[in-house]
Design a protein around this motif. Structure first.
Motif, PDB file in Angstrom:
ATOM      1  N   GLY A  89       5.317  12.865 -15.831  1.00 24.09           N
ATOM      2  CA  GLY A  89       5.232  11.412 -15.813  1.00 24.09           C
ATOM      3  C   GLY A  89       3.869  10.869 -15.424  1.00 24.09           C
ATOM      4  O   GLY A  89       3.771   9.869 -14.725  1.00 24.09           O
ATOM      5  N   ARG A  90       2.813  11.510 -15.872  1.00 22.10           N
ATOM      6  CA  ARG A  90       1.457  11.085 -15.516  1.00 22.10           C
ATOM      7  C   ARG A  90       0.916  10.055 -16.496  1.00 22.10           C
ATOM      8  O   ARG A  90      -0.236  10.094 -16.880  1.00 22.10           O
ATOM      9  CB  ARG A  90       0.533  12.300 -15.483  1.00 22.10           C
ATOM     10  CG  ARG A  90       0.926  13.404 -14.550  1.00 22.10           C
ATOM     11  CD  ARG A  90       0.642  13.059 -13.135  1.00 22.10           C
ATOM     12  NE  ARG A  90      -0.729  12.691 -12.982  1.00 22.10           N
ATOM     13  CZ  ARG A  90      -1.498  13.033 -11.998  1.00 22.10           C
ATOM     14  NH1 ARG A  90      -1.031  13.790 -11.059  1.00 22.10           N
ATOM     15  NH2 ARG A  90      -2.735  12.623 -11.933  1.00 22.10           N
ATOM     16  N   ARG A  91       1.706   9.089 -16.886  1.00 20.47           N
ATOM     17  CA  ARG A  91       1.302   8.120 -17.901  1.00 20.47           C
ATOM     18  C   ARG A  91       0.314   7.074 -17.370  1.00 20.47           C
ATOM     19  O   ARG A  91      -0.451   6.522 -18.123  1.00 20.47           O
ATOM     20  CB  ARG A  91       2.523   7.420 -18.476  1.00 20.47           C
ATOM     21  CG  ARG A  91       3.438   8.357 -19.201  1.00 20.47           C
ATOM     22  CD  ARG A  91       4.542   7.600 -19.882  1.00 20.47           C
ATOM     23  NE  ARG A  91       5.509   8.513 -20.442  1.00 20.47           N
ATOM     24  CZ  ARG A  91       5.419   9.045 -21.639  1.00 20.47           C
ATOM     25  NH1 ARG A  91       4.410   8.765 -22.405  1.00 20.47           N
ATOM     26  NH2 ARG A  91       6.335   9.871 -22.076  1.00 20.47           N
ATOM     27  N   ARG A  92       0.322   6.781 -16.104  1.00 17.33           N
ATOM     28  CA  ARG A  92      -0.547   5.733 -15.576  1.00 17.33           C
ATOM     29  C   ARG A  92      -2.024   6.049 -15.736  1.00 17.33           C
ATOM     30  O   ARG A  92      -2.834   5.163 -15.877  1.00 17.33           O
ATOM     31  CB  ARG A  92      -0.273   5.522 -14.085  1.00 17.33           C
ATOM     32  CG  ARG A  92       1.022   4.875 -13.785  1.00 17.33           C
ATOM     33  CD  ARG A  92       1.127   4.579 -12.323  1.00 17.33           C
ATOM     34  NE  ARG A  92       0.348   5.546 -11.548  1.00 17.33           N
ATOM     35  CZ  ARG A  92       0.429   5.690 -10.264  1.00 17.33           C
ATOM     36  NH1 ARG A  92       1.237   4.953  -9.573  1.00 17.33           N
ATOM     37  NH2 ARG A  92      -0.297   6.570  -9.630  1.00 17.33           N
ATOM     38  N   GLN A  93      -2.378   7.302 -15.681  1.00 13.14           N
ATOM     39  CA  GLN A  93      -3.779   7.693 -15.694  1.00 13.14           C
ATOM     40  C   GLN A  93      -4.251   8.167 -17.056  1.00 13.14           C
ATOM     41  O   GLN A  93      -5.218   8.903 -17.156  1.00 13.14           O
ATOM     42  CB  GLN A  93      -3.995   8.790 -14.664  1.00 13.14           C
ATOM     43  CG  GLN A  93      -3.672   8.348 -13.263  1.00 13.14           C
ATOM     44  CD  GLN A  93      -3.796   9.476 -12.279  1.00 13.14           C
ATOM     45  OE1 GLN A  93      -4.000  10.614 -12.673  1.00 13.14           O
ATOM     46  NE2 GLN A  93      -3.670   9.184 -11.017  1.00 13.14           N
ATOM     47  N   ALA A  94      -3.591   7.735 -18.100  1.00  5.58           N
ATOM     48  CA  ALA A  94      -3.937   8.222 -19.441  1.00  5.58           C
ATOM     49  C   ALA A  94      -5.364   7.850 -19.823  1.00  5.58           C
ATOM     50  O   ALA A  94      -6.099   8.663 -20.378  1.00  5.58           O
ATOM     51  CB  ALA A  94      -2.951   7.668 -20.462  1.00  5.58           C
ATOM     52  N   ARG A  95      -5.768   6.633 -19.538  1.00  9.00           N
ATOM     53  CA  ARG A  95      -7.138   6.221 -19.903  1.00  9.00           C
ATOM     54  C   ARG A  95      -8.182   7.026 -19.154  1.00  9.00           C
ATOM     55  O   ARG A  95      -9.187   7.444 -19.729  1.00  9.00           O
ATOM     56  CB  ARG A  95      -7.325   4.734 -19.642  1.00  9.00           C
ATOM     57  CG  ARG A  95      -6.607   3.880 -20.631  1.00  9.00           C
ATOM     58  CD  ARG A  95      -6.926   2.430 -20.429  1.00  9.00           C
ATOM     59  NE  ARG A  95      -6.159   1.643 -21.376  1.00  9.00           N
ATOM     60  CZ  ARG A  95      -5.969   0.361 -21.263  1.00  9.00           C
ATOM     61  NH1 ARG A  95      -6.492  -0.295 -20.238  1.00  9.00           N
ATOM     62  NH2 ARG A  95      -5.279  -0.290 -22.151  1.00  9.00           N
ATOM     63  N   ALA A  96      -7.965   7.239 -17.874  1.00 11.18           N
ATOM     64  CA  ALA A  96      -8.925   8.017 -17.087  1.00 11.18           C
ATOM     65  C   ALA A  96      -8.997   9.455 -17.591  1.00 11.18           C
ATOM     66  O   ALA A  96     -10.081  10.035 -17.678  1.00 11.18           O
ATOM     67  CB  ALA A  96      -8.535   7.978 -15.609  1.00 11.18           C
ATOM     68  N   THR A  97      -7.858  10.016 -17.940  1.00  9.58           N
ATOM     69  CA  THR A  97      -7.834  11.386 -18.454  1.00  9.58           C
ATOM     70  C   THR A  97      -8.584  11.478 -19.769  1.00  9.58           C
ATOM     71  O   THR A  97      -9.355  12.422 -19.989  1.00  9.58           O
ATOM     72  CB  THR A  97      -6.382  11.855 -18.632  1.00  9.58           C
ATOM     73  OG1 THR A  97      -5.711  11.755 -17.379  1.00  9.58           O
ATOM     74  CG2 THR A  97      -6.331  13.289 -19.122  1.00  9.58           C
ATOM     75  N   CYS A  98      -8.382  10.509 -20.644  1.00  5.78           N
ATOM     76  CA  CYS A  98      -9.095  10.503 -21.926  1.00  5.78           C
ATOM     77  C   CYS A  98     -10.592  10.365 -21.715  1.00  5.78           C
ATOM     78  O   CYS A  98     -11.381  11.014 -22.391  1.00  5.78           O
ATOM     79  CB  CYS A  98      -8.571   9.383 -22.823  1.00  5.78           C
ATOM     80  SG  CYS A  98      -6.919   9.700 -23.444  1.00  5.78           S
ATOM     81  N   ARG A  99     -10.991   9.520 -20.774  1.00  9.47           N
ATOM     82  CA  ARG A  99     -12.421   9.366 -20.481  1.00  9.47           C
ATOM     83  C   ARG A  99     -13.006  10.679 -19.965  1.00  9.47           C
ATOM     84  O   ARG A  99     -14.103  11.071 -20.357  1.00  9.47           O
ATOM     85  CB  ARG A  99     -12.630   8.263 -19.450  1.00  9.47           C
ATOM     86  CG  ARG A  99     -12.699   6.908 -20.066  1.00  9.47           C
ATOM     87  CD  ARG A  99     -13.130   5.878 -19.048  1.00  9.47           C
ATOM     88  NE  ARG A  99     -12.123   4.831 -19.093  1.00  9.47           N
ATOM     89  CZ  ARG A  99     -11.461   4.334 -18.074  1.00  9.47           C
ATOM     90  NH1 ARG A  99     -11.719   4.753 -16.859  1.00  9.47           N
ATOM     91  NH2 ARG A  99     -10.556   3.418 -18.229  1.00  9.47           N
ATOM     92  N   ARG A 100     -12.275  11.350 -19.076  1.00  6.24           N
ATOM     93  CA  ARG A 100     -12.765  12.630 -18.550  1.00  6.24           C
ATOM     94  C   ARG A 100     -12.890  13.676 -19.645  1.00  6.24           C
ATOM     95  O   ARG A 100     -13.873  14.399 -19.709  1.00  6.24           O
ATOM     96  CB  ARG A 100     -11.826  13.143 -17.458  1.00  6.24           C
ATOM     97  CG  ARG A 100     -12.092  12.520 -16.135  1.00  6.24           C
ATOM     98  CD  ARG A 100     -11.273  13.193 -15.040  1.00  6.24           C
ATOM     99  NE  ARG A 100     -10.633  12.129 -14.295  1.00  6.24           N
ATOM    100  CZ  ARG A 100      -9.337  12.004 -14.083  1.00  6.24           C
ATOM    101  NH1 ARG A 100      -8.510  12.916 -14.504  1.00  6.24           N
ATOM    102  NH2 ARG A 100      -8.859  10.983 -13.415  1.00  6.24           N
ATOM    103  N   ALA A 101     -11.881  13.758 -20.498  1.00  2.00           N
ATOM    104  CA  ALA A 101     -11.916  14.734 -21.589  1.00  2.00           C
ATOM    105  C   ALA A 101     -13.064  14.434 -22.540  1.00  2.00           C
ATOM    106  O   ALA A 101     -13.757  15.346 -22.999  1.00  2.00           O
ATOM    107  CB  ALA A 101     -10.584  14.730 -22.342  1.00  2.00           C
ATOM    108  N   ARG A 102     -13.286  13.154 -22.838  1.00  4.80           N
ATOM    109  CA  ARG A 102     -14.377  12.776 -23.724  1.00  4.80           C
ATOM    110  C   ARG A 102     -15.723  13.120 -23.108  1.00  4.80           C
ATOM    111  O   ARG A 102     -16.611  13.647 -23.774  1.00  4.80           O
ATOM    112  CB  ARG A 102     -14.298  11.285 -24.041  1.00  4.80           C
ATOM    113  CG  ARG A 102     -15.226  10.861 -25.142  1.00  4.80           C
ATOM    114  CD  ARG A 102     -15.113   9.395 -25.480  1.00  4.80           C
ATOM    115  NE  ARG A 102     -13.799   8.857 -25.215  1.00  4.80           N
ATOM    116  CZ  ARG A 102     -13.576   7.656 -24.681  1.00  4.80           C
ATOM    117  NH1 ARG A 102     -14.568   6.875 -24.360  1.00  4.80           N
ATOM    118  NH2 ARG A 102     -12.351   7.225 -24.461  1.00  4.80           N
ATOM    119  N   SER A 103     -15.893  12.842 -21.804  1.00  7.12           N
ATOM    120  CA  SER A 103     -17.176  13.131 -21.184  1.00  7.12           C
ATOM    121  C   SER A 103     -17.424  14.633 -21.096  1.00  7.12           C
ATOM    122  O   SER A 103     -18.547  15.095 -21.256  1.00  7.12           O
ATOM    123  CB  SER A 103     -17.249  12.489 -19.797  1.00  7.12           C
ATOM    124  OG  SER A 103     -16.292  13.055 -18.932  1.00  7.12           O
TER     125      SER A 103
END
Length: 50
Positions: free
Chosen positions: A30-44
């Motif tokens: 249920g880690r849906r709240r941090q999806a944007r941060a995770t995507c930013r980390r993966a992209r960087s």
């Protein structure tokens, strides 16, 4: 397509693994709240490795 460069295949395999791991984490834990941060980390990380 007859052949693919090994570097391209490895990059695609790694990206599929990252996306699969993130998806399983979101679904199982249920880690849906941090999806944007995770995507930013993966992209960087992807940009840093390139």
């Amino acid at each position: 397509m007859e052949s693919m460069d090994i570097a391209v295949a490895y990059a695609m395999w790694g990206a599929i693994g990252i996306m699969g791991t993130a998806s399983c984490g979101w679904l199982l834990f249920g880690r849906r709240r941090q999806a944007r941060a995770t995507c930013r980390r993966a992209r960087s990380l992807a940009i840093a490795r390139a």
